[in-house]
Write an enzyme that holds these catalytic residues in place. Structure first.
Site, PDB file in Angstrom:
ATOM      1  N   ARG A  69       0.856  -1.182   0.000  1.00 13.28           N
ATOM      2  CA  ARG A  69       0.000   0.000   0.000  1.00 13.28           C
ATOM      3  C   ARG A  69       0.898   1.240   0.000  1.00 13.28           C
ATOM      4  O   ARG A  69       2.055   1.177   0.409  1.00 13.28           O
ATOM      5  CB  ARG A  69      -0.898   0.030   1.240  1.00 13.28           C
ATOM      6  CG  ARG A  69      -1.876  -1.132   1.351  1.00 13.28           C
ATOM      7  CD  ARG A  69      -2.700  -0.982   2.623  1.00 13.28           C
ATOM      8  NE  ARG A  69      -3.708  -2.038   2.754  1.00 13.28           N
ATOM      9  CZ  ARG A  69      -3.533  -3.169   3.438  1.00 13.28           C
ATOM     10  NH1 ARG A  69      -2.368  -3.382   4.059  1.00 13.28           N
ATOM     11  NH2 ARG A  69      -4.483  -4.081   3.509  1.00 13.28           N
TER      12      ARG A  69
ATOM     13  N   LYS B 185      -2.544  -2.294   7.860  1.00 12.54           N
ATOM     14  CA  LYS B 185      -3.706  -1.716   8.526  1.00 12.54           C
ATOM     15  C   LYS B 185      -3.902  -2.376   9.891  1.00 12.54           C
ATOM     16  O   LYS B 185      -3.672  -3.560  10.056  1.00 12.54           O
ATOM     17  CB  LYS B 185      -4.961  -1.912   7.675  1.00 12.54           C
ATOM     18  CG  LYS B 185      -4.992  -1.033   6.427  1.00 12.54           C
ATOM     19  CD  LYS B 185      -6.315  -1.196   5.703  1.00 12.54           C
ATOM     20  CE  LYS B 185      -6.406  -0.261   4.497  1.00 12.54           C
ATOM     21  NZ  LYS B 185      -7.685  -0.423   3.780  1.00 12.54           N
TER      22      LYS B 185
ATOM     23  N   HIS C  99      -2.142   3.092  -6.344  1.00 11.57           N
ATOM     24  CA  HIS C  99      -2.637   1.794  -5.869  1.00 11.57           C
ATOM     25  C   HIS C  99      -2.706   0.756  -6.988  1.00 11.57           C
ATOM     26  O   HIS C  99      -2.799  -0.440  -6.716  1.00 11.57           O
ATOM     27  CB  HIS C  99      -4.012   1.985  -5.244  1.00 11.57           C
ATOM     28  CG  HIS C  99      -4.270   1.108  -4.057  1.00 11.57           C
ATOM     29  ND1 HIS C  99      -3.432   1.050  -2.963  1.00 11.57           N
ATOM     30  CD2 HIS C  99      -5.267   0.232  -3.800  1.00 11.57           C
ATOM     31  CE1 HIS C  99      -3.913   0.195  -2.084  1.00 11.57           C
ATOM     32  NE2 HIS C  99      -5.020  -0.319  -2.567  1.00 11.57           N
TER      33      HIS C  99
ATOM     34  N   ARG D  82      -0.232  -2.078  -6.765  1.00 12.90           N
ATOM     35  CA  ARG D  82      -0.640  -3.151  -5.842  1.00 12.90           C
ATOM     36  C   ARG D  82      -1.687  -4.050  -6.498  1.00 12.90           C
ATOM     37  O   ARG D  82      -1.634  -5.272  -6.386  1.00 12.90           O
ATOM     38  CB  ARG D  82      -1.186  -2.517  -4.562  1.00 12.90           C
ATOM     39  CG  ARG D  82      -1.721  -3.501  -3.525  1.00 12.90           C
ATOM     40  CD  ARG D  82      -2.039  -2.718  -2.247  1.00 12.90           C
ATOM     41  NE  ARG D  82      -2.956  -3.408  -1.346  1.00 12.90           N
ATOM     42  CZ  ARG D  82      -2.576  -4.253  -0.400  1.00 12.90           C
ATOM     43  NH1 ARG D  82      -1.306  -4.558  -0.251  1.00 12.90           N
ATOM     44  NH2 ARG D  82      -3.480  -4.801   0.407  1.00 12.90           N
TER      45      ARG D  82
ATOM     46  N   HIS E 297      -4.579  -8.767   3.651  1.00  6.84           N
ATOM     47  CA  HIS E 297      -6.028  -8.618   3.788  1.00  6.84           C
ATOM     48  C   HIS E 297      -6.524  -9.380   5.014  1.00  6.84           C
ATOM     49  O   HIS E 297      -6.059 -10.480   5.296  1.00  6.84           O
ATOM     50  CB  HIS E 297      -6.747  -9.166   2.549  1.00  6.84           C
ATOM     51  CG  HIS E 297      -6.636  -8.267   1.362  1.00  6.84           C
ATOM     52  ND1 HIS E 297      -6.878  -8.702   0.075  1.00  6.84           N
ATOM     53  CD2 HIS E 297      -6.323  -6.951   1.250  1.00  6.84           C
ATOM     54  CE1 HIS E 297      -6.703  -7.694  -0.765  1.00  6.84           C
ATOM     55  NE2 HIS E 297      -6.371  -6.623  -0.073  1.00  6.84           N
TER      56      HIS E 297
ATOM     57  N   TYR F 185      -9.948  -9.702  -6.999  1.00  8.19           N
ATOM     58  CA  TYR F 185      -8.935  -9.841  -8.041  1.00  8.19           C
ATOM     59  C   TYR F 185      -9.214 -11.051  -8.937  1.00  8.19           C
ATOM     60  O   TYR F 185      -8.799 -11.068 -10.082  1.00  8.19           O
ATOM     61  CB  TYR F 185      -7.548  -9.949  -7.406  1.00  8.19           C
ATOM     62  CG  TYR F 185      -7.156  -8.686  -6.691  1.00  8.19           C
ATOM     63  CD1 TYR F 185      -6.801  -7.541  -7.397  1.00  8.19           C
ATOM     64  CD2 TYR F 185      -7.175  -8.620  -5.300  1.00  8.19           C
ATOM     65  CE1 TYR F 185      -6.477  -6.368  -6.739  1.00  8.19           C
ATOM     66  CE2 TYR F 185      -6.837  -7.453  -4.636  1.00  8.19           C
ATOM     67  CZ  TYR F 185      -6.499  -6.332  -5.360  1.00  8.19           C
ATOM     68  OH  TYR F 185      -6.179  -5.171  -4.714  1.00  8.19           O
TER      69      TYR F 185
END
Length: 316
Positions: A165, A189, A262, A265, A288, A297
């Site tokens: 990210r 995150k 982004h 990524r 994730h 994806y």
């Protein structure tokens, strides 16, 4: 207008004004948020005037069917996106929560209305050919010599190699990158740490950049010696500076719409899945929390395969 109609209208307006004063002064929300609440609720009030066709209606008499009709009007007549409708519905829920706590209504009819599902937008990504063109351009600038060319090559190589990210790459420290074990420690995150392998091309770019970085750090007055990516002054690059670096390379592929920082990524994930990588492995590499986030994806890959099929198959 009859006295009863005027009284109902005044009562509705008074309750709405009370709510706006409450979010502004007691909850101390920003002026922009208070203005958004006001706009959303007055739009809803205007719709209810048309929906009921009589001025005597009250906030307590509104039911979930009226709210659902309003949502349909937002989408069909006004063409609003689901995300916009969901935000407006949140305003209505907050208003009715206030009225319920204040004893003005018996129940909150908006609680029984489902929030519209967000539309799943396929992320913008680059083809392998486009990535090759970007790396060719970055390598040419790096070979021309100079700190900026070497650094910018390392930026795009590491972005794509590790699927980072923007915030993760911007926050990298020298101690996070292990050139010997060929991996990078990433703080994602929710302060979740993960270890991601780094490819040989990115490692080569980083080694070349580190040599140039040493000179910049040594010459700087107040350098940030921990930061991996720094500017000419030796300070850590900002998010905006990295966006500008990547944006310059994205323009190499010719005004492609929907591409951003982004996209590197997204391209990382899409190309791995296209090559047969396991979905769970890609999930871990991306950091994730949920597999459903990674599954978007697979949709990207499937849509691309469909497009290839339609173009190539004689009876498609």
């Amino acid at each position: 207008m009859s006295a009863s109609s005027a009284g109902a209208e005044a009562s509705r307006g008074g309750e709405l004004d009370e709510f706006l004063r409450y979010v502004a002064h007691e909850r101390q929300l920003s002026p922009q948020t208070v203005r958004a609440y006001a706009d959303d609720l007055r739009e809803f009030q205007d719709f209810l005037d048309r929906y009921y066709g009589a001025p005597e209606w009250t906030w307590g008499g509104v039911d979930r069917l009226a709210i659902r009709s309003w949502m349909g009007d937002c989408v069909s007549r006004r063409g609003l996106a689901r995300t916009s409708v969901a935000r407006k519905l949140s305003s209505i829920r907050s208003f009715y929560r206030f009225l319920h706590v204040e004893g003005r209504v018996e129940a909150n009819p908006a609680r029984a209305v489902r929030t519209p599902k967000k539309q799943r937008v396929l992320p913008g990504f680059l083809t392998r050919e486009q990535m090759d063109r970007i790396f060719e351009a970055a390598l040419l600038r790096a070979e021309a010599g100079g700190f900026h060319g070497l650094r910018n090559l390392a930026v795009v190589e590491l972005f794509y190699s590790a699927g980072l990210r923007l915030s993760e790459l911007q926050g990298l420290n020298v101690g996070d990158v292990d050139l010997v074990s060929e991996r990078v420690r990433v703080m994602g995150k929710g302060r979740k740490e993960r270890i991601v392998p780094v490819g040989r091309m990115a490692l080569r770019a980083l080694r070349g950049y580190y040599e140039a970085r040493e000179g910049v750090i040594a010459a700087a007055t107040r350098p940030d010696g921990r930061a991996v990516f720094v500017g000419q002054t030796g300070r850590r690059l900002s998010v905006r500076q990295i966006q500008n670096i990547v944006g310059e390379f994205l323009r190499v592929v010719g005004g492609e719409s929907g591409l951003s920082t982004h996209s590197l990524r997204h391209s990382f994930a899409t190309h791995l899945l296209d090559s047969g990588a396991d979905l769970l492995a890609v999930k871990e590499l991306l950091g994730h929390a949920s597999l459903s986030t990674t599954q978007i994806y697979t949709h990207t890959s499937k849509e691309r395969l469909k497009a290839v099929y339609r173009l190539a198959h004689p009876r498609a």
